[in-house]
Design a protein around this motif. Sequence first.
Motif, mmCIF file in Angstrom:
data_model
loop_
_atom_site.group_PDB
_atom_site.id
_atom_site.type_symbol
_atom_site.label_atom_id
_atom_site.label_comp_id
_atom_site.label_asym_id
_atom_site.label_seq_id
_atom_site.Cartn_x
_atom_site.Cartn_y
_atom_site.Cartn_z
ATOM 1 N N LEU A 65 54.189 39.704 31.414
ATOM 2 C CA LEU A 65 53.143 39.632 32.429
ATOM 3 C C LEU A 65 52.404 40.965 32.457
ATOM 4 C CD1 LEU A 65 51.803 38.128 34.809
ATOM 5 C CD2 LEU A 65 53.560 39.121 36.292
ATOM 6 N N HIS A 66 51.096 40.898 32.304
ATOM 7 C CA HIS A 66 50.283 42.115 32.309
ATOM 8 C C HIS A 66 48.883 41.739 32.779
ATOM 9 C CE1 HIS A 66 48.142 45.683 30.734
ATOM 10 N NE2 HIS A 66 49.321 46.274 30.855
ATOM 11 N N PRO A 67 48.193 42.638 33.479
ATOM 12 C CA PRO A 67 46.842 42.315 33.967
ATOM 13 C C PRO A 67 45.884 41.883 32.861
ATOM 14 C CG PRO A 67 47.549 44.461 34.794
ATOM 15 C CD PRO A 67 48.651 43.958 33.938
ATOM 16 N N THR A 68 46.053 42.417 31.656
ATOM 17 C CA THR A 68 45.150 42.025 30.576
ATOM 18 C C THR A 68 45.393 40.581 30.148
ATOM 19 O OG1 THR A 68 46.688 42.938 28.917
ATOM 20 C CG2 THR A 68 44.918 44.372 29.695
ATOM 21 N N VAL A 69 46.629 40.099 30.309
ATOM 22 C CA VAL A 69 46.935 38.707 29.980
ATOM 23 C C VAL A 69 46.311 37.783 31.017
ATOM 24 C CG1 VAL A 69 48.757 37.005 29.635
ATOM 25 C CG2 VAL A 69 49.070 39.341 28.795
ATOM 26 N N THR A 70 46.578 38.066 32.292
ATOM 27 C CA THR A 70 45.953 37.275 33.354
ATOM 28 C C THR A 70 44.435 37.369 33.278
ATOM 29 O OG1 THR A 70 47.843 37.485 34.851
ATOM 30 C CG2 THR A 70 45.710 37.061 35.864
ATOM 31 N N GLY A 71 43.935 38.560 32.957
ATOM 32 C CA GLY A 71 42.491 38.752 32.856
ATOM 33 C C GLY A 71 41.838 37.882 31.793
ATOM 34 N N SER A 72 42.586 37.586 30.731
ATOM 35 C CA SER A 72 42.044 36.722 29.678
ATOM 36 C C SER A 72 41.735 35.335 30.219
ATOM 37 C CB SER A 72 43.046 36.615 28.526
ATOM 38 O OG SER A 72 43.318 37.884 27.968
ATOM 39 N N PHE A 73 42.614 34.843 31.097
ATOM 40 C CA PHE A 73 42.377 33.538 31.715
ATOM 41 C C PHE A 73 41.335 33.643 32.818
ATOM 42 C CE2 PHE A 73 46.660 33.182 29.939
ATOM 43 C CZ PHE A 73 46.542 32.010 29.219
ATOM 44 N N ASP A 74 41.312 34.792 33.486
ATOM 45 C CA ASP A 74 40.341 35.023 34.553
ATOM 46 C C ASP A 74 38.915 34.938 34.019
ATOM 47 O OD1 ASP A 74 40.132 35.378 37.245
ATOM 48 O OD2 ASP A 74 40.516 37.520 37.244
ATOM 49 N N ILE A 75 38.699 35.542 32.858
ATOM 50 C CA ILE A 75 37.377 35.537 32.235
ATOM 51 C C ILE A 75 36.926 34.112 31.914
ATOM 52 C CG2 ILE A 75 36.125 36.215 30.142
ATOM 53 C CD1 ILE A 75 37.892 38.783 30.161
ATOM 54 N N LEU A 76 37.896 33.258 31.604
ATOM 55 C CA LEU A 76 37.605 31.859 31.281
ATOM 56 C C LEU A 76 37.575 30.963 32.523
ATOM 57 C CD1 LEU A 76 39.916 31.568 28.147
ATOM 58 C CD2 LEU A 76 37.417 31.525 28.128
ATOM 59 N N PHE A 77 37.705 31.559 33.702
ATOM 60 C CA PHE A 77 37.762 30.825 34.971
ATOM 61 C C PHE A 77 38.914 29.815 34.971
ATOM 62 C CE2 PHE A 77 33.339 32.130 34.357
ATOM 63 C CZ PHE A 77 33.129 32.836 35.547
ATOM 64 N N ALA A 78 40.034 30.223 34.368
ATOM 65 C CA ALA A 78 41.200 29.339 34.274
ATOM 66 C C ALA A 78 42.379 29.850 35.089
ATOM 67 C CB ALA A 78 41.623 29.188 32.813
ATOM 68 N N SER A 79 42.249 31.004 35.757
ATOM 69 C CA SER A 79 43.370 31.556 36.521
ATOM 70 C C SER A 79 43.219 31.233 38.007
ATOM 71 C CB SER A 79 43.461 33.070 36.328
ATOM 72 O OG SER A 79 42.284 33.702 36.798
ATOM 73 N N SER A 80 44.331 31.264 38.709
ATOM 74 C CA SER A 80 44.344 30.983 40.151
ATOM 75 C C SER A 80 43.824 32.194 40.919
ATOM 76 C CB SER A 80 45.775 30.655 40.594
ATOM 77 O OG SER A 80 45.837 30.459 41.992
ATOM 78 N N THR A 81 42.813 31.983 41.750
ATOM 79 C CA THR A 81 42.199 33.089 42.492
ATOM 80 C C THR A 81 42.164 32.868 44.003
ATOM 81 O OG1 THR A 81 39.993 32.111 42.220
ATOM 82 C CG2 THR A 81 40.714 33.659 40.525
ATOM 83 N N ASN A 82 42.530 31.683 44.462
ATOM 84 C CA ASN A 82 42.399 31.361 45.889
ATOM 85 C C ASN A 82 43.663 31.635 46.697
ATOM 86 O OD1 ASN A 82 39.792 30.406 45.433
ATOM 87 N ND2 ASN A 82 40.504 28.314 45.030
#
Length: 412
Positions: free
Chosen positions: A195-212
């Motif tokens: 788990l690392h911010p750059t891994v989550t960030g990869s999904f974030d950029i694709l609008f695929a990560s949980s943000t709510n």
Amino acid sequence: MTAARVVITGKGVITGMGCGMDALISGIEKGKCATRRMPGWERYKGLRSLIGVPVDMPDYRHIPRKIRRSMGRLSLLTLFAADEALSSAGIKSLDFLEGKCGCVVGSTMGGAEALNDTFETMLPDHDLSKLSAMKFFHTVSHTAAMNLAQYLGLRGIVMATSAACASSLQAVGTGFDLIRNRRQSMVLCGGAEELHPTVTGSFDILFASSTNYNDIPEKSPRPFDKDRDGIVCGEGAGILVLEDYEHAVERGANILAEIRGYHTCSSGSHVSQAHRESMIHCMNMALSEADILPSKVDLVSAHATATRHGDEEEAQAIATVFGANTPVQSLKGYIGHTLGASGSIELAVVMDMMKQNMIYPTCNLEVVDNGCDVVFHVRETLHRSVDVVLKNCFAFGGINASLVCTKFKPEI
């Protein structure tokens, strides 16, 4: 030469629930979601998802420093899972398998933390001299497989599958092929992920990560739920001991399950969008190889990462193959999406359900989304025979993998 039967004789995991199968099963039985808000992630500009499922790393000083120096976090996680898997299989030494025991261990991108540290160290002054000699071995895509082989002194086939979220199920499938084709007698298979911010960030950029759910992390991820909003990345490792049936019987092993069928294929259509037709094809091919009808399957262990499109496509694909009466559940609501480790970790839990003849519910599934309400979702613990299971992993890049496991029956 007839194909060998392939059985699973050991399993080991480390997850956000803790180190080992007991910790994982205990957390699942309590209905616990291990998602946390990650301290310090706010400093990453543009990162909207601030939650994850980290592992509290156990003490690893028992590993000799000479071996440990080439290991980053990813490899250490792998070793903890492998140690438990070998203990579960009743194996104290692999010396008796000279050249006939290998390992296949996958991950999404190798050592994420080490890779990030490498660039942070080098790039300000573009100075390669600041890097340590061991950093390369921490970062490479085969770091987990390589270090596990060195740690155990394996002299058999060593491979690393790298197919994002399908990595560890492809690893198990590859081990299945190596043993049934009599290339190896035993293979340690699975995957690991950091788990690392750059891994989550990869999904974030694709609008695929949980943000709510940054302020209520235990409510996400939400597989198949109407309020799901994406992936929550987790870390951990899962290792399974695969073995030639005859070899397992000869050494008096306790057989946990038998692998009967496996298939992996590409959708060939879109790099990030799930594709139900290729999912249907993948499941059908795995069932065909296993020579098992869909009506005989007692559980579908879904990939179900809690993305809007992915969950719906998978639910529709499962409904096409199995109809509306086969129980379907996802484990990601408990431990997040462990990416390259998810297939093997979840398969380890599946074997526990097979043994106990019960099915754990999908965590955080409160109201089934209309587009997913086409299958039998497990919403509370079910007590029933679980003799045949199909496990799915569907990865970015259009890579699909399905594997069929059954309870072991000597007479087959």
